[in-house]
Motif scaffolding. Structure first.
Motif, PDB file in Angstrom:
ATOM      1  N   SER A 495       0.817  -1.216   0.000  1.00 46.96           N
ATOM      2  CA  SER A 495       0.000   0.000   0.000  1.00 46.96           C
ATOM      3  C   SER A 495       0.852   1.267   0.000  1.00 46.96           C
ATOM      4  CB  SER A 495      -0.951  -0.008   1.197  1.00 46.96           C
ATOM      5  OG  SER A 495      -0.210   0.051   2.393  1.00 46.96           O
ATOM      6  N   ARG A 496       2.040   1.199   0.588  1.00 48.14           N
ATOM      7  CA  ARG A 496       2.867   2.397   0.698  1.00 48.14           C
ATOM      8  C   ARG A 496       3.199   2.978  -0.684  1.00 48.14           C
ATOM      9  NH1 ARG A 496       5.128   6.309   1.028  1.00 48.14           N
ATOM     10  NH2 ARG A 496       6.600   7.218   2.523  1.00 48.14           N
ATOM     11  N   PHE A 497       3.488   2.121  -1.642  1.00 44.42           N
ATOM     12  CA  PHE A 497       3.762   2.570  -3.020  1.00 44.42           C
ATOM     13  C   PHE A 497       2.809   1.860  -3.985  1.00 44.42           C
ATOM     14  CE2 PHE A 497       7.783   3.294  -0.720  1.00 44.42           C
ATOM     15  CZ  PHE A 497       7.875   4.666  -0.885  1.00 44.42           C
ATOM     16  N   ARG A 498       1.512   1.972  -3.654  1.00 40.63           N
ATOM     17  CA  ARG A 498       0.478   1.272  -4.417  1.00 40.63           C
ATOM     18  C   ARG A 498       0.475   1.708  -5.885  1.00 40.63           C
ATOM     19  NH1 ARG A 498      -4.033   2.540  -1.560  1.00 40.63           N
ATOM     20  NH2 ARG A 498      -4.057   0.593  -0.414  1.00 40.63           N
ATOM     21  N   ASP A 499       0.604   3.010  -6.107  1.00 45.13           N
ATOM     22  CA  ASP A 499       0.509   3.508  -7.481  1.00 45.13           C
ATOM     23  C   ASP A 499       1.584   2.912  -8.381  1.00 45.13           C
ATOM     24  OD1 ASP A 499      -1.547   4.954  -6.552  1.00 45.13           O
ATOM     25  OD2 ASP A 499      -0.455   6.878  -6.447  1.00 45.13           O
ATOM     26  N   GLN A 500       2.750   2.733  -7.794  1.00 49.10           N
ATOM     27  CA  GLN A 500       3.863   2.204  -8.595  1.00 49.10           C
ATOM     28  C   GLN A 500       3.862   0.675  -8.626  1.00 49.10           C
ATOM     29  OE1 GLN A 500       4.002   4.281  -6.042  1.00 49.10           O
ATOM     30  NE2 GLN A 500       5.268   6.074  -6.490  1.00 49.10           N
TER      31      GLN A 500
END
Ligand code: WTA
Length: 656
Positions: A495-500
């Motif tokens: 979730s911390r870098f969900r977009d990537q």
């Protein structure tokens, strides 16, 4: 800064020429993996493992973050670790030179393993264990621990090894979470020169609690210490009797590549342990690949020794699966490094001609504390590669390890990975990489790592910078989830870098101008002093670079002026005992200011005789933070020795 080019963190060590000339891994691996990463992993899977049905697919990431690797392949883990070596005519090769703490030894060949694993698989099957059932293993470091794991794997019954130093309650929590149907344990084991009973903890763990019965129907008990044990008729069975009564041959169960191989519990940021799920084909591929290349393994001639416990992931991947897949000869030691004497490890290295040694920085610093005289009396010239794992290794410990243990000759590979990653992710290759003490250096061929800032921007190449470590592509040995908790799996890692779509490792890292990675410790251990980010590890490393300091732990304690202040707890070396605590404290504060910068100067330095560590050797900074912030000390149940905190506090108030 007073660092000069001769200080350890600025030295570099090219690979020894003879090692490089015969190394199994060459620089070509990087190129091959960079050209076609998935084809590279496909080749590793096909060459390193023996498949019943060879996979045609490599990665299926369509249901990310739930990966499938080699999904249409079928195989059996135990057959890969044992049967195929026997079939290839290597049955007489030693799998384990096992050394008991009291001095007894056992030589276990691949043929011995083959015979025992088959009987154990039949014994488990006779007790009702079926493919897919979970089996808890709660054993000391004895050969039966390996046999038990492989017997489960042979049946396709995922094992859940629980470290034998854990309490009855911890065992029960894990058994309940995994819904295990059986437990394999022992009457006891030897630790620190004494037999330590184990069975009573199992009995306590399996009692009906609040009207809830345990899911365990059968307990297999290995006889190790021959101490008295309580017996529950119908549930408990002696291992040696069950194996003797079982049929001698067993057909391994061919499972799909994504069939669960094991669940291993690890602590997270909350109280409830996470059951990390690993499956068969991908995990085994990474175990074999990393063990072979990172340790430059030559199975015919090497004697390999990993000093971990099978209760941790390091034991799973680098005592059991990696070495056995590669047909290696290993040393396995039951006890503590100071029993009966502090040079026990070096006696073992000398006796068996150990060539590759793998251990943790905390152990190395303990040996530093004990002094190099204990090492110098032994012939360690057989050693060729040394490995480190578990926490950032400070350059002082790295150079000591290489100089004193490695005879100023061997490469030291610092290997970064996690229970979740299944196998090593970042490490030098001993025949290829020019080493930098204290840096884990580069991702292995086939592994994709970046260091990114808060917003997920990759730090520009060619510049020094610090941020978070992320894994940007799936890898074969990756966890497939948290047992029974898909949501926690997504939340914790994705979730911390969900977009990537990146995996967040929870570690801070620095990348230097050459692109080498330096781990900075867990991100929750990064301090912020007057707006400056300072890693606990950096300060600890500076402290242990002082000649009086054996070990150090640093925490950020809240400070009304600077946000956080740095509080250090240090253990002095034998040679500095008796020094005046006030003046040594001042000296160390100045030393850190000199080594790093005045902003890193500890607010306080406390001299202590022990540090609070978990049973796996990790310093519990949370507890030290409680002390530093003058709070009541929190939960100490996961400490190896729960009296340590009381002794630290007593020492501090005496010194006030
Ligand atoms: C830390 C142990 C720096 C890191 C294999 C990671 C390391 C955690 C290193 C995983 C290393 C492990 N340098 N830090 N070489 N190796 N760590 O799950 O913080 O017990 O996230 O796996 O240990 O610990 P675990």
């Amino acid at each position: 800064m007073t660092q000069t080019a001769t200080e350890p963190q600025h030295q570099t060590f090219p690979p020894p020429a003879d090692l490089a000339a015969g190394a199994v891994a060459t620089a070509d691996l990087y190129e091959e993996a960079a050209t076609d990463r998935l084809a590279f992993w496909g080749r590793q899977a096909n060459e390193l493992l023996t498949w019943d049905t060879a996979p045609t697919q490599v990665l299926d990431w369509s249901d990310a973050p739930f990966a499938k690797w080699f999904a249409d392949g079928k195989l059996n883990a135990a057959a890969n670790c044992v049967d195929r070596h026997v079939a290839a005519g290597n049955g007489n090769r030693v799998a384990f030179h096992w050394v008991g703490e009291p001095g007894d030894t056992v030589t276990v060949t691949y043929a011995d393993l083959h015979a025992q694993v088959q009987r154990a698989a039949n014994a488990l099957s006779d007790l009702g264990v079926r493919t897919g059932d979970r089996v808890a293993i709660y054993l000391p470091m004895i050969p039966e621990a390996v046999v038990a794991m492989l017997a489960c794997a042979r049946l396709g019954a995922p094992h859940s090894v629980v470290f034998s130093g854990f309490s009855a309650q911890a065992l029960r929590d894990r058994v309940d979470d995994a819904q295990a149907v059986a437990v394999i344990t022992a009457d006891g084991g030897y630790r620190r020169g004494e037999p330590a009973p184990l069975k009573p903890a199992v009995d306590a763990a399996l009692e009906t609690k609040d009207g809830v019965e345990s899911t365990v129907k059968a307990v297999l008990v290995v006889q190790r210490t021959k101490g008295e044990v309580a017996w529950t008729q119908g549930r408990d069975h002696w291992w040696h009797e069950a194996l003797a009564a079982a049929a001698p041959t067993h057909e391994p169960v061919s499972v799909e590549a994504e069939h669960p191989l094991f669940v291993l519990y690890t602590s997270g940021s909350t109280g409830k342990p996470k059951g990390i799920l690993h499956t068969t084909g991908g995990y085994l591929t990474q175990a074999a690949y990393t063990h072979r290349n990172v340790f430059d393994l030559h199975p015919e001639t090497d004697v390999y020794w990993c000093g971990a416990d099978i209760g941790w992931v390091t034991g799973h991947t680098y005592i059991v699966y990696g070495p056995l897949l590669n047909g290696a000869t290993s040393v396995m030691y039951e006890g503590t490094p100071n029993t009966p004497t502090q040079d026990r490890w070096w006696q073992i290295v000398e006796t068996y001609g150990v060539t590759k040694l793998y251990t943790a920085p905390t152990t190395i610093r303990t040996f530093m504390k004990w002094g190099e005289e204990l090492v110098s009396g032994h012939d360690l010239s057989s050693l060729k590669v040394l490995g480190s794992v578990g926490e950032p290794i400070n350059p002082e410990a790295w150079t000591w390890y290489r100089r004193v243990i490695g005879g100023d000759r061997t490469p030291v590979v610092d290997t970064w990975w996690q229970t979740e990653t299944g196998g090593i992710m970042i490490s030098a290759l001993p025949g290829v990489t020019t080493l930098k003490p204290g840096s884990a250096q580069v991702p292995l061929p086939g592994i994709s790592v970046e260091v990114v800032d808060d917003e997920g921007r990759v730090l520009p190449a060619g510049h020094e910078g610090a941020g978070y470590l992320v894994l940007t592509e799936p890898w074969p040995g990756m966890l497939r989830g948290i047992w029974g908790d898909d949501e926690r799996y997504r939340d914790t890692y994705w979730s911390r870098f969900r977009d990537q779509g990146w995996y967040f490792a929870g570690d801070g890292a620095r990348r230097d101008a050459d692109g080498d990675v330096w781990l900075l410790g867990r991100v929750d251990d990064v301090m912020n002093v007057s707006g400056h980010r300072i890693s606990t590890t950096e300060v600890e490393s500076a402290l242990v670079s002082h000649s009086s300091v054996a070990e150090a732990a640093v925490v950020g304690a809240s400070d009304p002026t600077t946000g956080q202040g740095i509080v250090a707890f240090v253990i002095l070396r034998e040679s500095a005992h008796g020094a005046d605590p006030a003046s040594i404290g001042q000296e160390l504060r100045n030393h850190v200011a000199r080594e790093i910068s005045p902003i890193a100067k500890p607010r306080q330095v406390f001299v202590v005789s022990e540090l609070p560590k978990t049973r796996s050797g990790k310093i519990m900074r949370r507890l030290l933070r409680d002390v530093a912030e003058d709070r009541q000390v929190g939960d100490v149940t996961t400490l190896a020795d729960s009296s340590v905190m009381a002794s630290i506090q007593a020492g501090m108030s005496a010194g006030k």
